[in-house]
Design a protein around this motif. Structure first.
Motif, mmCIF file in Angstrom:
data_model
loop_
_atom_site.group_PDB
_atom_site.id
_atom_site.type_symbol
_atom_site.label_atom_id
_atom_site.label_comp_id
_atom_site.label_asym_id
_atom_site.label_seq_id
_atom_site.Cartn_x
_atom_site.Cartn_y
_atom_site.Cartn_z
ATOM 1 N N ILE A 53 0.835 -1.204 0.000
ATOM 2 C CA ILE A 53 0.000 0.000 0.000
ATOM 3 C C ILE A 53 0.869 1.252 0.000
ATOM 4 O O ILE A 53 0.534 2.250 -0.640
ATOM 5 C CB ILE A 53 -1.033 0.003 1.154
ATOM 6 N N LEU A 54 2.015 1.207 0.689
ATOM 7 C CA LEU A 54 2.936 2.346 0.681
ATOM 8 C C LEU A 54 3.480 2.582 -0.725
ATOM 9 O O LEU A 54 3.481 3.723 -1.216
ATOM 10 C CB LEU A 54 4.081 2.113 1.666
ATOM 11 N N ARG A 55 3.923 1.524 -1.381
ATOM 12 C CA ARG A 55 4.448 1.650 -2.749
ATOM 13 C C ARG A 55 3.371 2.148 -3.702
ATOM 14 O O ARG A 55 3.614 3.001 -4.550
ATOM 15 C CB ARG A 55 4.996 0.305 -3.223
ATOM 16 N N ALA A 56 2.157 1.627 -3.563
ATOM 17 C CA ALA A 56 1.051 2.039 -4.420
ATOM 18 C C ALA A 56 0.676 3.500 -4.181
ATOM 19 O O ALA A 56 0.367 4.233 -5.129
ATOM 20 C CB ALA A 56 -0.158 1.139 -4.181
ATOM 21 N N ALA A 57 0.722 3.945 -2.935
ATOM 22 C CA ALA A 57 0.388 5.336 -2.616
ATOM 23 C C ALA A 57 1.398 6.303 -3.218
ATOM 24 O O ALA A 57 1.024 7.352 -3.750
ATOM 25 C CB ALA A 57 0.292 5.526 -1.102
ATOM 26 N N VAL A 58 2.676 5.955 -3.156
ATOM 27 C CA VAL A 58 3.701 6.810 -3.767
ATOM 28 C C VAL A 58 3.495 6.859 -5.281
ATOM 29 O O VAL A 58 3.523 7.933 -5.889
ATOM 30 C CB VAL A 58 5.123 6.309 -3.414
ATOM 31 N N PHE A 59 3.253 5.710 -5.906
ATOM 32 C CA PHE A 59 3.010 5.655 -7.347
ATOM 33 C C PHE A 59 1.795 6.507 -7.713
ATOM 34 O O PHE A 59 1.838 7.311 -8.650
ATOM 35 C CB PHE A 59 2.815 4.203 -7.787
ATOM 36 N N PRO B 217 -8.213 20.325 -12.412
ATOM 37 C CA PRO B 217 -9.301 19.347 -12.402
ATOM 38 C C PRO B 217 -10.114 19.494 -11.112
ATOM 39 O O PRO B 217 -9.580 19.916 -10.080
ATOM 40 C CB PRO B 217 -8.586 17.988 -12.408
ATOM 41 N N PRO B 218 -11.393 19.137 -11.144
ATOM 42 C CA PRO B 218 -12.181 19.198 -9.910
ATOM 43 C C PRO B 218 -11.603 18.261 -8.850
ATOM 44 O O PRO B 218 -11.006 17.227 -9.178
ATOM 45 C CB PRO B 218 -13.576 18.728 -10.331
ATOM 46 N N VAL B 219 -11.807 18.624 -7.599
ATOM 47 C CA VAL B 219 -11.264 17.834 -6.490
ATOM 48 C C VAL B 219 -11.791 16.402 -6.530
ATOM 49 O O VAL B 219 -11.048 15.456 -6.278
ATOM 50 C CB VAL B 219 -11.582 18.512 -5.134
ATOM 51 N N TRP B 220 -13.073 16.223 -6.876
ATOM 52 C CA TRP B 220 -13.626 14.864 -6.922
ATOM 53 C C TRP B 220 -12.927 14.028 -7.990
ATOM 54 O O TRP B 220 -12.739 12.833 -7.808
ATOM 55 C CB TRP B 220 -15.141 14.870 -7.118
ATOM 56 N N ALA B 221 -12.518 14.664 -9.104
ATOM 57 C CA ALA B 221 -11.804 13.929 -10.152
ATOM 58 C C ALA B 221 -10.404 13.548 -9.669
ATOM 59 O O ALA B 221 -9.920 12.456 -9.965
ATOM 60 C CB ALA B 221 -11.721 14.755 -11.431
ATOM 61 N N ASP B 222 -9.771 14.448 -8.918
ATOM 62 C CA ASP B 222 -8.468 14.119 -8.319
ATOM 63 C C ASP B 222 -8.602 12.913 -7.390
ATOM 64 O O ASP B 222 -7.797 11.977 -7.442
ATOM 65 C CB ASP B 222 -7.913 15.300 -7.514
ATOM 66 N N GLY B 223 -9.605 12.942 -6.538
ATOM 67 C CA GLY B 223 -9.804 11.850 -5.590
ATOM 68 C C GLY B 223 -10.129 10.532 -6.271
ATOM 69 O O GLY B 223 -9.570 9.481 -5.929
ATOM 70 N N THR B 224 -11.014 10.586 -7.260
ATOM 71 C CA THR B 224 -11.363 9.384 -8.006
ATOM 72 C C THR B 224 -10.146 8.830 -8.735
ATOM 73 O O THR B 224 -9.888 7.625 -8.718
ATOM 74 C CB THR B 224 -12.494 9.689 -9.012
ATOM 75 N N GLY B 225 -9.395 9.717 -9.370
ATOM 76 C CA GLY B 225 -8.188 9.299 -10.084
ATOM 77 C C GLY B 225 -7.156 8.698 -9.147
ATOM 78 O O GLY B 225 -6.540 7.673 -9.461
ATOM 79 N N PHE B 226 -6.977 9.321 -7.985
ATOM 80 C CA PHE B 226 -6.009 8.798 -7.022
ATOM 81 C C PHE B 226 -6.394 7.389 -6.582
ATOM 82 O O PHE B 226 -5.551 6.488 -6.545
ATOM 83 C CB PHE B 226 -5.898 9.723 -5.805
ATOM 84 N N LEU B 227 -7.675 7.198 -6.258
ATOM 85 C CA LEU B 227 -8.117 5.870 -5.800
ATOM 86 C C LEU B 227 -7.968 4.811 -6.896
ATOM 87 O O LEU B 227 -7.565 3.681 -6.616
ATOM 88 C CB LEU B 227 -9.561 5.933 -5.302
ATOM 89 N N ALA B 228 -8.270 5.187 -8.133
ATOM 90 C CA ALA B 228 -8.133 4.237 -9.243
ATOM 91 C C ALA B 228 -6.670 3.844 -9.448
ATOM 92 O O ALA B 228 -6.344 2.667 -9.611
ATOM 93 C CB ALA B 228 -8.715 4.823 -10.518
ATOM 94 N N VAL B 229 -5.776 4.830 -9.430
ATOM 95 C CA VAL B 229 -4.350 4.540 -9.619
ATOM 96 C C VAL B 229 -3.791 3.811 -8.404
ATOM 97 O O VAL B 229 -2.936 2.930 -8.537
ATOM 98 C CB VAL B 229 -3.553 5.834 -9.933
ATOM 99 N N LEU B 230 -4.280 4.128 -7.212
ATOM 100 C CA LEU B 230 -3.865 3.413 -6.007
ATOM 101 C C LEU B 230 -4.219 1.929 -6.130
ATOM 102 O O LEU B 230 -3.398 1.064 -5.823
ATOM 103 C CB LEU B 230 -4.535 4.022 -4.773
ATOM 104 N N ALA B 231 -5.420 1.645 -6.607
ATOM 105 C CA ALA B 231 -5.835 0.242 -6.784
ATOM 106 C C ALA B 231 -4.955 -0.453 -7.813
ATOM 107 O O ALA B 231 -4.501 -1.586 -7.600
ATOM 108 C CB ALA B 231 -7.299 0.179 -7.198
ATOM 109 N N LEU B 232 -4.688 0.215 -8.939
ATOM 110 C CA LEU B 232 -3.803 -0.351 -9.966
ATOM 111 C C LEU B 232 -2.408 -0.591 -9.390
ATOM 112 O O LEU B 232 -1.821 -1.658 -9.568
ATOM 113 C CB LEU B 232 -3.708 0.584 -11.177
ATOM 114 N N GLY B 233 -1.891 0.410 -8.688
ATOM 115 C CA GLY B 233 -0.568 0.278 -8.087
ATOM 116 C C GLY B 233 -0.500 -0.849 -7.078
ATOM 117 O O GLY B 233 0.494 -1.582 -7.012
ATOM 118 N N TYR B 234 -1.561 -1.029 -6.293
ATOM 119 C CA TYR B 234 -1.574 -2.110 -5.312
ATOM 120 C C TYR B 234 -1.538 -3.469 -6.008
ATOM 121 O O TYR B 234 -0.821 -4.380 -5.596
ATOM 122 C CB TYR B 234 -2.788 -1.996 -4.395
ATOM 123 N N LEU B 235 -2.313 -3.600 -7.076
ATOM 124 C CA LEU B 235 -2.322 -4.865 -7.815
ATOM 125 C C LEU B 235 -0.949 -5.191 -8.405
ATOM 126 O O LEU B 235 -0.563 -6.358 -8.483
ATOM 127 C CB LEU B 235 -3.358 -4.815 -8.936
#
Length: 135
Positions: free
Chosen positions: A9-15, A35-53
């Motif tokens: 999760i640490l590695r994914a969060a940095v990515f 970009p709107p804040v909600w788009a930033d948050g959505t994008g971060f969570l999506a990339v976090l999930a990809l990074g975790y995988l």
């Protein structure tokens, strides 16, 4: 050797933070509007999930670069779709927005965008790979 869930999760969060920062900053420079804040948050969570995988094992520079380009492309599409039509008109009226509009009139705007994304992805991938190796 497999990484622990906490390390993953640490590695994914940095990515995700690097990907989001690059994409959001590039979007703001190119369009003149953040970009709107909600788009930033959505994008971060999506990339976090990809990074975790992808963080179950150490990745090569090529692997990190491919994931970086994929994430940047997805964030680019998300930010463009999230920007309201009124914001697009406001962005065009700003100096950077007018520059972006002139760039779109250029016969090869996609080449410039692809080159910028490629250069950013290469630099960020190299930086992330160095951190991965040090870790």
């Amino acid at each position: 050797m497999r990484a622990s869930p906490a390390m993953r999760i640490l590695r994914a969060a940095v990515f995700a933070a690097v990907c989001l920062t690059l994409s959001a900053a590039g979007h703001q420079v190119a369009s003149g509007a953040a970009p709107p804040v909600w788009a930033d948050g959505t994008g971060f969570l999506a990339v976090l999930a990809l990074g975790y995988l992808l963080s179950a094992r150490e990745r090569s520079l090529l692997g990190i670069g491919g994931a970086m380009l994929t994430a940047q492309g997805g964030l680019h599409l998300t930010f463009n779709a999230a920007q309201a039509p009124a914001q697009r008109l406001h962005a065009i009226s700003t100096p950077m927005g007018m520059h972006a509009t002139r760039m779109m009139a250029h016969p090869h705007p996609m080449i410039h965008a692809a080159a910028a994304h490629g250069a950013a992805a290469l630099l960020a991938s190299w930086w992330l790979r160095r951190g991965e190796a040090a870790l």
